[in-house]
Design an enzyme around this catalytic site. Structure first.
Site, mmCIF file in Angstrom:
data_model
loop_
_atom_site.group_PDB
_atom_site.id
_atom_site.type_symbol
_atom_site.label_atom_id
_atom_site.label_comp_id
_atom_site.label_asym_id
_atom_site.label_seq_id
_atom_site.Cartn_x
_atom_site.Cartn_y
_atom_site.Cartn_z
ATOM 1 N N ASP A 1 0.841 -1.211 0.000
ATOM 2 C CA ASP A 1 0.000 0.000 0.000
ATOM 3 C C ASP A 1 0.873 1.256 0.000
ATOM 4 O OD1 ASP A 1 0.887 -0.647 2.642
ATOM 5 O OD2 ASP A 1 -0.609 0.697 3.485
ATOM 6 N N GLU B 1 -0.089 -1.336 5.596
ATOM 7 C CA GLU B 1 0.980 -0.986 6.532
ATOM 8 C C GLU B 1 0.877 0.468 6.953
ATOM 9 O OE1 GLU B 1 5.078 0.397 7.715
ATOM 10 O OE2 GLU B 1 3.753 1.123 6.160
HETATM 11 ZN ZN LIG Z 1 6.958 2.055 4.023
#
Ligand SMILES: [Zn+2]
Length: 363
Positions: free
Chosen positions: A50, A112
């Site tokens: 992401d 993340e």
């Molecule tokens: Zn990163």
């Protein structure tokens, strides 16, 4: 998911199966794949798929189309950390060409940036026993320096429910904003105490920090505020436990605030939910992860990073982890984010050396 589908299809052309985990119902997946023998540990190459949004950023080219200008490859995520993932995928043809004595695992995660929500699913699904990975290299942009320490990061939301009433008689209600002010003062006191305690000389600032970032509450100036909520973050040096520090705030609320509020109104309530909790990376200079990263980079020292990553999650699961990857964190999350060809070449050389090691190392 389109990226994960593409990677799975690409790996398939080399005869490599991949497994998915994560928030599949929400259309999000981690991908885990192993190259080489499946009966022994090996090394995880970890990258998150992401990126942060580009909204309200001024870009000179389409952030989602890689554009080269003056040797810089511009795109959202080029440094953080899709450049690393691309290098890992580019290594695959080489990696399958000759047998490995130590397996290389690809671990690509979702979500993340919003709080490391994908990685715990992937880590939970890792094999146990002899096949459990020995170490993890997190390819976040460190300009190929070896980073063995980072602060933990936790986000909390505290919600206070009091009782409204006419502002001319505050004692007949329970003012939620007033309670919030008391809690925020306590958070400030805990922060000042952490600053005095120090203990994180390798970090800037060299201590655990707490910060209240948002607050909202109340309905009108002449009404006792029934509701208030605020959000706060806690960045903990290795050794400080964010959840234990939150428990200290909870204990203050239970002892100092709630009894008095409930004496007026039994329905008064204060709740703090944990929105994000990412453990710190505790320096472990003797770990196999740091030893390998130093050997492959030639670095004599390890550094510290200020950003959060998945490294602490692997470490917490008993898999030594280190952060080392191409590109600079200084351009990450910025408009016109880029990685240079030189930086990619440095990352590629690192992975070539890793592959050589995986062929020759004793399992
Ligand atoms: Zn990163």
């Amino acid at each position: 998911m389109a990226l994960i589908d593409w990677v799975a299809g690409y790996l398939k052309t080399f005869g490599i199966d991949s497994a998915r985990s994560g928030d599949l119902a929400a259309g999000k997946a981690n991908l885990f794949a192993t190259i080489g023998p499946k009966d022994r540990g090996g090394v995880i190459l970890s990258g998150h798929t992401d990126v942060v949004p580009v909204a309200s950023q001024k870009w000179d080219s389409d952030p989602f189309a890689l554009t080269e200008r003056d040797g810089r490859l511009h795109a959202r995520g080029s440094a953080d950390m899709k450049g690393f993932i691309a290098l890992v995928l580019a290594l695959v043809p080489e990696a399958v060409a000759q047998p490995l004595s130590v397996p290389i695992h690809l671990a690509f995660t979702h979500d993340e940036e919003t709080g490391c929500f994908g990685a715990p699913h992937l880590i939970a699904a890792l094999p146990d026993g002899a096949a459990r990975p020995h170490l993890a290299i997190i390819g976040e942009p460190t300009s190929m320096q070896v980073a063995n320490a980072q602060k933990g990061c936790a986000f909390f939301r505290t919600t206070i429910t009091g009782r409204d009433g006419h502002s001319s008689a505050p004692g007949r209600g329970v003012n939620a904003i007033e309670a919030a002010a008391r809690i925020i003062a306590e958070i400030g006191r805990v922060g000042a105490e952490a600053a005095r305690r120090g203990g994180g000389d390798r970090f800037d600032p060299p201590h655990t920090t707490l910060n209240v970032g948002t607050i909202e509450g109340g309905a009108a100036v002449n009404i006792i505020a029934r509701d208030c909520r605020f959000e706060w973050d806690l960045r903990a040096i290795p050794g400080d436990d964010p959840l234990r520090m939150k428990a200290g705030i909870d204990a203050f609320i239970a002892a100092e605030l709630l009894p008095r509020m409930r004496a007026v109104f039994t329905g008064a309530a204060i709740a703090t939910e944990t929105i994000v909790s990412v453990p710190p990376l505790v320096p472990d200079p003797g770990s196999p992860a740091e030893a390998l990263a130093r050997r492959l980079t030639g670095a004599n020292t390890a550094t510290t990073v200020a950003f959060a990553s998945e490294a602490g999650l692997y470490q917490q699961a008993g898999i030594p982890a280190i952060i080392c990857g191409p590109g600079s964190i200084d351009v990450a999350h910025q408009p016109n984010e880029y990685i240079t060809r030189e930086e990619l070449a440095a990352g590629g050389a690192f992975l070539d050396r890793l592959l050589g090691w995986a062929r020759s190392a004793e399992g």
